[in-house]
Design an enzyme around this catalytic site. Structure first.
Site, PDB file in Angstrom:
ATOM      1  N   ARG A  28       0.798  -1.352   0.014  1.00 56.78           N
ATOM      2  CA  ARG A  28       0.131  -0.097  -0.071  1.00 56.78           C
ATOM      3  C   ARG A  28       0.691   1.417  -0.193  1.00 56.78           C
ATOM      4  NH1 ARG A  28      -3.499  -3.632  -0.685  1.00 56.78           N
ATOM      5  NH2 ARG A  28      -5.535  -3.621   0.171  1.00 56.78           N
ATOM      6  N   SER A  77     -11.117  -0.944   2.289  1.00 58.75           N
ATOM      7  CA  SER A  77     -10.416  -1.003   3.566  1.00 58.75           C
ATOM      8  C   SER A  77     -10.191   0.307   4.107  1.00 58.75           C
ATOM      9  CB  SER A  77      -9.113  -1.893   3.474  1.00 58.75           C
ATOM     10  OG  SER A  77      -9.225  -3.222   2.830  1.00 58.75           O
ATOM     11  N   GLU A 130      -5.692   3.693   5.574  1.00 59.61           N
ATOM     12  CA  GLU A 130      -5.222   3.442   4.411  1.00 59.61           C
ATOM     13  C   GLU A 130      -5.667   4.548   3.230  1.00 59.61           C
ATOM     14  OE1 GLU A 130      -6.963   1.337   0.856  1.00 59.61           O
ATOM     15  OE2 GLU A 130      -5.973  -0.359   1.928  1.00 59.61           O
TER      16      GLU A 130
HETATM   17  N1  EPU Z   1     -11.173 -11.082   9.247  1.00 57.95           N
HETATM   18  C1  EPU Z   1     -11.951 -11.340  10.314  1.00 57.95           C
HETATM   19  N2  EPU Z   1     -13.094 -10.407  10.309  1.00 57.95           N
HETATM   20  C2  EPU Z   1     -13.152  -9.502   9.690  1.00 57.95           C
HETATM   21  C3  EPU Z   1     -12.373  -9.395   8.515  1.00 57.95           C
HETATM   22  C4  EPU Z   1     -11.287 -10.352   8.348  1.00 57.95           C
HETATM   23  O1  EPU Z   1     -11.767 -11.998  11.227  1.00 57.95           O
HETATM   24  O2  EPU Z   1     -14.187  -8.681   9.797  1.00 57.95           O
HETATM   25  C5  EPU Z   1      -9.948 -12.177   8.990  1.00 57.95           C
HETATM   26  C6  EPU Z   1     -10.194 -13.189   8.148  1.00 57.95           C
HETATM   27  O3  EPU Z   1     -10.796 -14.083   8.257  1.00 57.95           O
HETATM   28  C7  EPU Z   1      -8.816 -13.638   7.670  1.00 57.95           C
HETATM   29  C8  EPU Z   1      -8.241 -12.190   7.695  1.00 57.95           C
HETATM   30  O4  EPU Z   1      -8.733 -11.348   8.729  1.00 57.95           O
HETATM   31  O5  EPU Z   1      -8.538 -14.689   8.378  1.00 57.95           O
HETATM   32  C9  EPU Z   1      -7.851 -11.334   6.519  1.00 57.95           C
HETATM   33  O6  EPU Z   1      -8.997 -11.089   6.051  1.00 57.95           O
HETATM   34  P1  EPU Z   1      -9.171 -10.824   4.298  1.00 57.95           P
HETATM   35  O7  EPU Z   1      -8.817 -12.012   3.566  1.00 57.95           O
HETATM   36  O8  EPU Z   1     -10.717 -10.483   4.066  1.00 57.95           O
HETATM   37  O9  EPU Z   1      -8.233  -9.607   3.930  1.00 57.95           O
HETATM   38  P2  EPU Z   1      -7.907  -8.178   4.557  1.00 57.95           P
HETATM   39  O10 EPU Z   1      -6.569  -8.426   5.312  1.00 57.95           O
HETATM   40  O11 EPU Z   1      -9.267  -8.027   5.701  1.00 57.95           O
HETATM   41  C10 EPU Z   1      -6.973  -7.181   2.637  1.00 57.95           C
HETATM   42  C11 EPU Z   1      -7.077  -5.806   1.781  1.00 57.95           C
HETATM   43  C12 EPU Z   1      -8.294  -6.030   1.085  1.00 57.95           C
HETATM   44  C13 EPU Z   1      -8.362  -7.133  -0.006  1.00 57.95           C
HETATM   45  C14 EPU Z   1      -8.234  -8.435   0.848  1.00 57.95           C
HETATM   46  C15 EPU Z   1      -8.215  -9.702   0.062  1.00 57.95           C
HETATM   47  C16 EPU Z   1      -5.770  -4.376   3.134  1.00 57.95           C
HETATM   48  C17 EPU Z   1      -5.847  -3.340   3.767  1.00 57.95           C
HETATM   49  N3  EPU Z   1      -6.884  -4.849   2.690  1.00 57.95           N
HETATM   50  O12 EPU Z   1      -8.022  -7.482   3.644  1.00 57.95           O
HETATM   51  O13 EPU Z   1      -8.392  -4.702   0.400  1.00 57.95           O
HETATM   52  O14 EPU Z   1      -9.571  -7.411  -0.854  1.00 57.95           O
HETATM   53  O15 EPU Z   1      -7.089  -8.362   1.640  1.00 57.95           O
HETATM   54  O16 EPU Z   1      -6.965  -9.585  -0.432  1.00 57.95           O
HETATM   55  O17 EPU Z   1      -4.682  -4.953   2.750  1.00 57.95           O
HETATM   56  C18 EPU Z   1      -8.703  -2.465  -0.133  1.00 57.95           C
HETATM   57  O18 EPU Z   1      -7.730  -2.219  -0.035  1.00 57.95           O
HETATM   58  O19 EPU Z   1      -9.669  -1.558  -0.048  1.00 57.95           O
HETATM   59  C19 EPU Z   1      -9.292  -3.916   0.010  1.00 57.95           C
HETATM   60  C20 EPU Z   1     -10.606  -4.166   0.185  1.00 57.95           C
END
Ligand code: EPU
Length: 337
Positions: free
Chosen positions: A163, A235, A333
């Site tokens: 990012r 995010s 972000e």
């Molecule tokens: N999780 C939870 N509760 C939640 C959200 C997530 O327990 O409410 C847990 C999930 O179960 C998983 C972990 O956290 O074990 C990661 O969750 P997820 O795979 O949904 O990804 P994220 O880290 O929450 C990042 C990006 C997203 C992108 C997803 C998928 C960032 C800040 N965000 O989210 O990007 O779509 O990975 O790759 O890095 C964006 O930047 O706008 C965005 C949506």
């Protein structure tokens, strides 16, 4: 050609849907448009507003918003292994992904359905489902407001990281992206290692570009709100990167805490801010017209009529709770103006 608007309502130009105004907004197509504008008006305060998917306006903007409107995808070279393309900054990101998938070109399919313009994509190095745009970018071309010249940076000069890029640092307030060049592979290189992606792709019959695109679009639609229906900027927070010892200490209390290696730095670990926010009990929390999304705690939403200040007050509450429970700081972000 450029178009200049005065005292413009921004509610249709930011995905959070906050109702703020800008004194001036300039839509531009080329470096010449920018050169003329800077020579004539010499604006001291400006900001590039692409499709408005990653910006939160806290108040009316009293400077100049610059919006690239040039569209177009040009093939620069076409070999048996790859195709190099140049894409204008005003192109919509997901239309570019569709263009690649239609032509059987690999590299950006995991970045399906990210709301963004192509010009904004390198700024924060958009990433999802195990892919980051930096892995396909060869060159970024920008207008330098100091020298008023067009400059080309190759990938290594953009200092891409999670990012992050030079456009958020040294070139903030100086570089206006005009076009981005990508190298896309003709050789299949599916990247299915993240979460449920492989399962979802197999259900659809295997790792074709179409199936991957459809799988990712579905996974996203289940978790992330559509900004047209519910104001949000994806995010709101970055996933925090902490020292390995901090992660190990937390893991001894929370063994199920998601955590990821940070490429090229074994001393650091990336945590999932969404999980941390969820764990403190704020997923689905609502305060008036703002809230933490019910399906993905990383996303703050505007239920209608929220101001930027209300969103920020909620963001402050969320980060305070996470800090009090885990001792980990999470930072936005989203660009806050
Ligand atoms: N999780 C939870 N509760 C939640 C959200 C997530 O327990 O409410 C847990 C999930 O179960 C998983 C972990 O956290 O074990 C990661 O969750 P997820 O795979 O949904 O990804 P994220 O880290 O929450 C990042 C990006 C997203 C992108 C997803 C998928 C960032 C800040 N965000 O989210 O990007 O779509 O990975 O790759 O890095 C964006 O930047 O706008 C965005 C949506």
């Amino acid at each position: 050609m450029k178009r200049i608007y005065s005292d413009i309502n921004l509610s249709e130009r930011n995905s959070f849907g906050v109702v703020q105004r800008a004194s001036t907004l300039v839509e531009f197509d080329s470096a010449d448009d920018l050169r003329q504008y800077f020579e004539e008006y010499n604006p001291q305060k400006w900001y590039v507003l692409g499709a408005g998917n990653n910006t939160l306006f806290m108040q009316d903007y009293d400077g100049v918003l610059l919006t690239p409107t040039a569209r177009g995808i040009e093939v620069l070279s076409d070999t048996s292994e790859y195709v190099d393309v140049r894409v204008m900054a005003g192109e919509l990101w997901d239309e570019f992904v569709e263009w690649c998938v239609e032509r059987e070109l690999w590299g950006v399919e995991n970045l399906t359905a990210i709301p963004s313009s192509v010009g904004a994509a390198p700024v924060q190095n958009i990433g999802a489902y195990g892919a980051e745009v930096k892995d396909c970018i060869t060159t970024v071309e920008y207008f330098d407001t100091d020298s008023r010249r067009v400059v080309r940076l190759d990938n290594s000069e953009c200092y891409f990281a999670y990012r992050e890029s030079i456009f958020k640092h040294e070139l903030r307030g100086r570089g206006i992206i005009l076009a981005v060049e990508f190298r896309l592979s003709k050789v299949a290189c599916p990247n299915l290692g993240y979460g449920d992606v492989i399962k979802e792709v197999e259900v659809r019959g295997g790792a074709t570009l179409r199936n991957i695109r459809a799988a990712i679009a579905d996974i996203r639609a289940r978790k992330l709100p559509d900004p047209k229906a519910l104001g949000n900027a994806g995010s709101f927070f970055k996933n925090p990167i902490v020292e390995r010892e901090v992660a190990e200490r937390l893991l001894s209390t929370y063994p199920d805490m998601p955590h990821y290696a940070v490429s090229d730095d074994a001393t650091k670990i990336k945590l999932a801010a969404g999980w941390l926010i969820d764990k403190v009990g704020l997923k689905g929390y609502r305060e008036g017209s703002v809230g933490v999304h019910t399906n993905q705690a990383l996303v703050l939403v505007n239920y209608g009529g929220a101001t930027g200040k209300e969103v920020m007050a909620l963001a402050a509450k969320v980060s305070r709770s996470v800090y009090e429970t885990f001792g980990v700081e999470i930072s936005p972000e989203v660009n806050i103006l």
